[in-house]
Design a protein around this motif. Sequence first.
Motif, PDB file in Angstrom:
ATOM      1  N   ASP A   1       0.810  -1.220   0.000  1.00  0.00           N
ATOM      2  CA  ASP A   1       0.000   0.000   0.000  1.00  0.00           C
ATOM      3  C   ASP A   1       0.841   1.268   0.000  1.00  0.00           C
ATOM      4  OD1 ASP A   1      -2.371  -1.402  -0.023  1.00  0.00           O
ATOM      5  OD2 ASP A   1      -2.445  -1.581   2.161  1.00  0.00           O
ATOM      6  N   VAL A   2       2.186   1.133   0.027  1.00  0.00           N
ATOM      7  CA  VAL A   2       3.054   2.300  -0.111  1.00  0.00           C
ATOM      8  C   VAL A   2       2.795   3.003  -1.439  1.00  0.00           C
ATOM      9  CG1 VAL A   2       5.460   2.981  -0.394  1.00  0.00           C
ATOM     10  CG2 VAL A   2       4.823   1.412   1.417  1.00  0.00           C
ATOM     11  N   ALA A   3       2.524   2.234  -2.485  1.00  0.00           N
ATOM     12  CA  ALA A   3       2.288   2.795  -3.817  1.00  0.00           C
ATOM     13  C   ALA A   3       0.808   2.928  -4.137  1.00  0.00           C
ATOM     14  CB  ALA A   3       2.963   1.912  -4.864  1.00  0.00           C
ATOM     15  N   ALA A   4      -0.058   2.806  -3.135  1.00  0.00           N
ATOM     16  CA  ALA A   4      -1.493   2.864  -3.401  1.00  0.00           C
ATOM     17  C   ALA A   4      -2.030   4.286  -3.468  1.00  0.00           C
ATOM     18  CB  ALA A   4      -2.260   2.088  -2.325  1.00  0.00           C
ATOM     19  N   ARG A   5      -1.253   5.252  -3.016  1.00  0.00           N
ATOM     20  CA  ARG A   5      -1.731   6.638  -2.979  1.00  0.00           C
ATOM     21  C   ARG A   5      -0.880   7.514  -3.885  1.00  0.00           C
ATOM     22  NH1 ARG A   5      -4.937   8.324   1.520  1.00  0.00           N
ATOM     23  NH2 ARG A   5      -5.499   6.598   2.887  1.00  0.00           N
ATOM     24  N   GLY A   6      -1.547   8.213  -4.768  1.00  0.00           N
ATOM     25  CA  GLY A   6      -0.918   9.279  -5.531  1.00  0.00           C
ATOM     26  C   GLY A   6      -0.100   8.855  -6.725  1.00  0.00           C
ATOM     27  N   ILE A   7       0.162   7.571  -6.927  1.00  0.00           N
ATOM     28  CA  ILE A   7       0.983   7.143  -8.059  1.00  0.00           C
ATOM     29  C   ILE A   7       0.164   7.264  -9.335  1.00  0.00           C
ATOM     30  CG2 ILE A   7       2.320   5.263  -9.045  1.00  0.00           C
ATOM     31  CD1 ILE A   7       3.486   6.491  -6.513  1.00  0.00           C
ATOM     32  N   ASP A   8       0.647   8.072 -10.240  1.00  0.00           N
ATOM     33  CA  ASP A   8      -0.065   8.313 -11.507  1.00  0.00           C
ATOM     34  C   ASP A   8       0.841   7.885 -12.651  1.00  0.00           C
ATOM     35  OD1 ASP A   8      -1.773   9.095 -13.462  1.00  0.00           O
ATOM     36  OD2 ASP A   8      -1.459  11.245 -13.220  1.00  0.00           O
ATOM     37  N   VAL A   9       0.576   6.707 -13.189  1.00  0.00           N
ATOM     38  CA  VAL A   9       1.347   6.178 -14.305  1.00  0.00           C
ATOM     39  C   VAL A   9       0.392   5.969 -15.469  1.00  0.00           C
ATOM     40  CG1 VAL A   9       2.841   4.314 -15.121  1.00  0.00           C
ATOM     41  CG2 VAL A   9       2.973   5.056 -12.737  1.00  0.00           C
ATOM     42  N   GLU A  10       0.738   6.544 -16.590  1.00  0.00           N
ATOM     43  CA  GLU A  10      -0.132   6.442 -17.767  1.00  0.00           C
ATOM     44  C   GLU A  10      -0.019   5.049 -18.382  1.00  0.00           C
ATOM     45  OE1 GLU A  10      -0.867   8.767 -22.030  1.00  0.00           O
ATOM     46  OE2 GLU A  10       0.742   9.377 -20.654  1.00  0.00           O
ATOM     47  N   GLY A  11      -1.166   4.468 -18.729  1.00  0.00           N
ATOM     48  CA  GLY A  11      -1.178   3.178 -19.402  1.00  0.00           C
ATOM     49  C   GLY A  11      -1.466   1.996 -18.497  1.00  0.00           C
ATOM     50  N   VAL A  12      -1.830   2.224 -17.225  1.00  0.00           N
ATOM     51  CA  VAL A  12      -2.160   1.117 -16.326  1.00  0.00           C
ATOM     52  C   VAL A  12      -3.584   0.654 -16.637  1.00  0.00           C
ATOM     53  CG1 VAL A  12      -2.470   0.396 -13.947  1.00  0.00           C
ATOM     54  CG2 VAL A  12      -0.615   1.970 -14.540  1.00  0.00           C
ATOM     55  N   THR A  13      -3.719  -0.567 -17.132  1.00  0.00           N
ATOM     56  CA  THR A  13      -5.031  -1.091 -17.525  1.00  0.00           C
ATOM     57  C   THR A  13      -5.600  -2.080 -16.517  1.00  0.00           C
ATOM     58  OG1 THR A  13      -3.968  -2.865 -18.794  1.00  0.00           O
ATOM     59  CG2 THR A  13      -4.484  -0.810 -19.965  1.00  0.00           C
ATOM     60  N   HIS A  14      -4.739  -2.753 -15.753  1.00  0.00           N
ATOM     61  CA  HIS A  14      -5.203  -3.774 -14.818  1.00  0.00           C
ATOM     62  C   HIS A  14      -4.624  -3.495 -13.426  1.00  0.00           C
ATOM     63  CE1 HIS A  14      -6.265  -5.788 -18.522  1.00  0.00           C
ATOM     64  NE2 HIS A  14      -6.842  -6.788 -17.846  1.00  0.00           N
ATOM     65  N   VAL A  15      -5.474  -3.607 -12.427  1.00  0.00           N
ATOM     66  CA  VAL A  15      -5.069  -3.571 -11.017  1.00  0.00           C
ATOM     67  C   VAL A  15      -5.589  -4.850 -10.376  1.00  0.00           C
ATOM     68  CG1 VAL A  15      -5.397  -2.462  -8.787  1.00  0.00           C
ATOM     69  CG2 VAL A  15      -4.937  -1.069 -10.809  1.00  0.00           C
ATOM     70  N   ILE A  16      -4.694  -5.601  -9.762  1.00  0.00           N
ATOM     71  CA  ILE A  16      -5.047  -6.886  -9.149  1.00  0.00           C
ATOM     72  C   ILE A  16      -4.798  -6.776  -7.646  1.00  0.00           C
ATOM     73  CG2 ILE A  16      -4.584  -9.360  -9.078  1.00  0.00           C
ATOM     74  CD1 ILE A  16      -3.575  -9.173 -11.946  1.00  0.00           C
ATOM     75  N   ASN A  17      -5.837  -6.985  -6.869  1.00  0.00           N
ATOM     76  CA  ASN A  17      -5.704  -7.069  -5.416  1.00  0.00           C
ATOM     77  C   ASN A  17      -5.390  -8.523  -5.062  1.00  0.00           C
ATOM     78  OD1 ASN A  17      -6.301  -4.322  -4.709  1.00  0.00           O
ATOM     79  ND2 ASN A  17      -8.442  -4.733  -5.200  1.00  0.00           N
ATOM     80  N   TYR A  18      -4.101  -8.823  -4.921  1.00  0.00           N
ATOM     81  CA  TYR A  18      -3.712 -10.198  -4.622  1.00  0.00           C
ATOM     82  C   TYR A  18      -4.244 -10.631  -3.267  1.00  0.00           C
ATOM     83  CZ  TYR A  18      -0.705 -14.328  -4.373  1.00  0.00           C
ATOM     84  OH  TYR A  18      -0.237 -15.615  -4.269  1.00  0.00           O
ATOM     85  N   GLN A  19      -4.268  -9.717  -2.334  1.00  0.00           N
ATOM     86  CA  GLN A  19      -4.846  -9.957  -1.009  1.00  0.00           C
ATOM     87  C   GLN A  19      -5.880  -8.875  -0.729  1.00  0.00           C
ATOM     88  OE1 GLN A  19      -1.038  -9.889   1.053  1.00  0.00           O
ATOM     89  NE2 GLN A  19      -1.295 -12.022   1.656  1.00  0.00           N
ATOM     90  N   SER A  20      -6.917  -9.258  -0.017  1.00  0.00           N
ATOM     91  CA  SER A  20      -7.984  -8.312   0.285  1.00  0.00           C
ATOM     92  C   SER A  20      -7.444  -7.147   1.111  1.00  0.00           C
ATOM     93  CB  SER A  20      -9.109  -9.022   1.047  1.00  0.00           C
ATOM     94  OG  SER A  20     -10.129  -8.109   1.371  1.00  0.00           O
ATOM     95  N   PRO A  21      -7.826  -5.902   0.796  1.00  0.00           N
ATOM     96  CA  PRO A  21      -7.330  -4.750   1.563  1.00  0.00           C
ATOM     97  C   PRO A  21      -7.911  -4.722   2.969  1.00  0.00           C
ATOM     98  CG  PRO A  21      -8.957  -4.060  -0.039  1.00  0.00           C
ATOM     99  CD  PRO A  21      -8.699  -5.515  -0.315  1.00  0.00           C
ATOM    100  N   GLU A  22      -7.345  -3.858   3.783  1.00  0.00           N
ATOM    101  CA  GLU A  22      -7.778  -3.761   5.174  1.00  0.00           C
ATOM    102  C   GLU A  22      -9.153  -3.112   5.312  1.00  0.00           C
ATOM    103  OE1 GLU A  22      -6.438  -4.999   7.774  1.00  0.00           O
ATOM    104  OE2 GLU A  22      -4.538  -5.707   6.950  1.00  0.00           O
ATOM    105  N   ASP A  23      -9.407  -2.066   4.537  1.00  0.00           N
ATOM    106  CA  ASP A  23     -10.677  -1.342   4.655  1.00  0.00           C
ATOM    107  C   ASP A  23     -11.046  -0.774   3.299  1.00  0.00           C
ATOM    108  OD1 ASP A  23      -8.845   0.721   4.371  1.00  0.00           O
ATOM    109  OD2 ASP A  23      -8.834   1.198   6.496  1.00  0.00           O
ATOM    110  N   GLU A  24     -12.198  -0.088   3.265  1.00  0.00           N
ATOM    111  CA  GLU A  24     -12.694   0.439   1.991  1.00  0.00           C
ATOM    112  C   GLU A  24     -11.843   1.585   1.467  1.00  0.00           C
ATOM    113  OE1 GLU A  24     -14.809   2.526   5.371  1.00  0.00           O
ATOM    114  OE2 GLU A  24     -14.292   0.458   4.814  1.00  0.00           O
ATOM    115  N   LYS A  25     -11.208   2.363   2.343  1.00  0.00           N
ATOM    116  CA  LYS A  25     -10.363   3.457   1.867  1.00  0.00           C
ATOM    117  C   LYS A  25      -9.167   2.920   1.091  1.00  0.00           C
ATOM    118  CE  LYS A  25      -9.586   5.247   5.838  1.00  0.00           C
ATOM    119  NZ  LYS A  25      -9.036   6.170   6.857  1.00  0.00           N
ATOM    120  N   THR A  26      -8.531   1.897   1.635  1.00  0.00           N
ATOM    121  CA  THR A  26      -7.394   1.293   0.941  1.00  0.00           C
ATOM    122  C   THR A  26      -7.830   0.693  -0.391  1.00  0.00           C
ATOM    123  OG1 THR A  26      -6.445   0.766   3.097  1.00  0.00           O
ATOM    124  CG2 THR A  26      -5.501  -0.338   1.188  1.00  0.00           C
ATOM    125  N   PHE A  27      -9.026   0.105  -0.419  1.00  0.00           N
ATOM    126  CA  PHE A  27      -9.522  -0.468  -1.673  1.00  0.00           C
ATOM    127  C   PHE A  27      -9.699   0.628  -2.731  1.00  0.00           C
ATOM    128  CE2 PHE A  27     -13.082  -1.603  -4.433  1.00  0.00           C
ATOM    129  CZ  PHE A  27     -12.663  -2.829  -4.930  1.00  0.00           C
TER     130      PHE A  27
END
Length: 668
Positions: A314-340
């Motif tokens: 989750d270090v890279a879950a906030r603010g990272i803006d990379v152009e061309g990201v088409t898929h995000v995979i949650n390998y493990q369920s997040p802690e809460d809805e904000k992290t999700f």
Amino acid sequence: MTTFRELGILPETAEALEAVGITSPFPIQEMTLPVALSGTDVIGQAKTGTGKTLGFGLPLLERVTVPADVESGRAKPEELTDAPQALVVVPTRELCQQVTNDLQTAGKVRNVRVLAIYGGRAYEPQVEALTKGVDIVVGTPGRLLDLAGKKLLNLKHVRALVLDEADEMLDLGFLPDVEKIMNMLPVKRQTMLFSATMPGAVIGLARRYMSQPTHIRATSPDGEGVTVANIKQHVYRAHNMDKPEMVSRILQADGRGLAMIFCRTKRTAADIAEQLERRGFASGAVHGDLGQGAREQALRAFRNGKVDVLVCTDVAARGIDVEGVTHVINYQSPEDEKTFLHRVGRTGRAGAKGIAITLVDWDDIPRWQLINKALELDFNDPVETYSSSPHLYEELNIPQGTKGVLPRTERTREGLGAEEIEDLGETGGRGARGGRGGRREVEEERPQRTRTPRQRRRTRSGTPTDGAAEAPEATAKDSTDEADKPRTPRRRRRTRVGAETVAAPAEQAEAAVATAEGTETAEADAKPRRRRTRKAVEAEPVEAAVATVAVTEQAEPEAKPRRRTRKAAVAAPAEQAEAAVATAEGTEAAEAEAKPRRRRTRKAVEAEPVEATAVVVEQAEPEAKPRRRTRKAAEAPVVAEAAEAVEAEAKPRRRRARKTVEVETTEA
């Protein structure tokens, strides 16, 4: 459609944005700019990927005075200063870099000086940049407090403060540091808070540091809902042992661009990145156990396309803006809805489409149901799915026959190794070169030892051994050759001292007995032989037995004391008595053969059994009770008997009556 020029920003700023293709604002930007430009405190809330960075970044750029403003006549020369005029506080290093890049892009034409200050880098470049002069500082709380405490960062000229990801900044972990930073700032300033999630408790806490703030909550026209409508959600119930195979097949779906995989722990992130690399994917990792150089290397390789799969926490879950990201995979369920929300928000940014896939383990079902209820999603009971399930292939457009290993013909990415690691001069941390490898590289750069090591020679009691006396005449070359030869391990031999130590008790006992016998023989030869009475003859065997026991007791302390059972303790006195009787009988028999037999009176014959019995009983009684004896107690009887023997010899011999002498002569 509204443009940035119509919102009243400076022409130079609009020109810089148009150079990178940004002309129209997002809803949060359009609603925030008029309020923020007037100097009012703002609380901004909007979905991820909707442009919150420029929502607070453009007002900051407008409030900063630079030499270009003096040249154009918008400001006076005395308003210029080399101290920071605006401060942005962010929770993570990656977000710090992201915000710094966006502000530099927008202020490029005006030449606004923006500096990123965060941990994991050397102090010297940051201090040097502060000395030359900075207009806007973007930093993490820890390094900001370090530099401000050392009087290297002057915060007295700050006109505007921004807390990005405010819900994270005002959490219990960052709140003390944020309060210290705010106490260093001028009282009269503009404060802005921005985040995608803003709970009511955080808003109430934020009002303590703000003056009549305006709460702006922007919604996009794509419809109501917490997540962006352009992101298509997929939730599957998957087994933990089958997840790597599922992820490998999902990454081979048609139309996949860059992909980000989020894990809950650092160990899982490192493990998945390694597994994907073995399966043929160009993957990199970003987590807290990596050094700052390795983290930035992975992000640069991901942005440049050398790596197309980024496994991170989750270090890279906030603010990272990379152009061309088409898929995000949650390998493990997040802690809460904000992290999700922050995880999923890495795709579908700036109007693009994206796919979010969440793999929920059996143990995480209750946690996921809470997240599903809070976000009002339709995945309360995820479908049980495996890597071979047909609906997985259909929903994600995975070609039939796809396996968990990427074919060699599709391995076209350069990989993480193609991106160089920047030397950041990292301070402390967990390793300057991606963990523990940095220390090894530093050791390899050290020059090797040039002088010949001193040769140690073995001596025995100061005397050289095995020809070591000739060693001083040898040259340095010979000593070097000897050092290069393999040495044969020395065999340990038993020394003479050790052998003597082992044999000492027995030899001492034998020597004591021999000395006693020799002394008696010498005394017998020196003095004339005298006739012994019956009492003296009977006492000799007992004294010999006592002497033997004394010698044995002197030899026994060297051996390990042996525990005696009750039977042995009871039997010992009887054995001693029998030995004493046998010795006495043997002595009497020898004397009887040596001298003529004399007639004994009836009284003497009757008295002998009684005296022998008394001697045996006296010897047996002390041993009847199994009592532990100390060395002093064992030696006491021997000393007493020896003293009595000395007194007996020193006492003058009693003269015998004439009648007794005449009787003995007649018998002879």
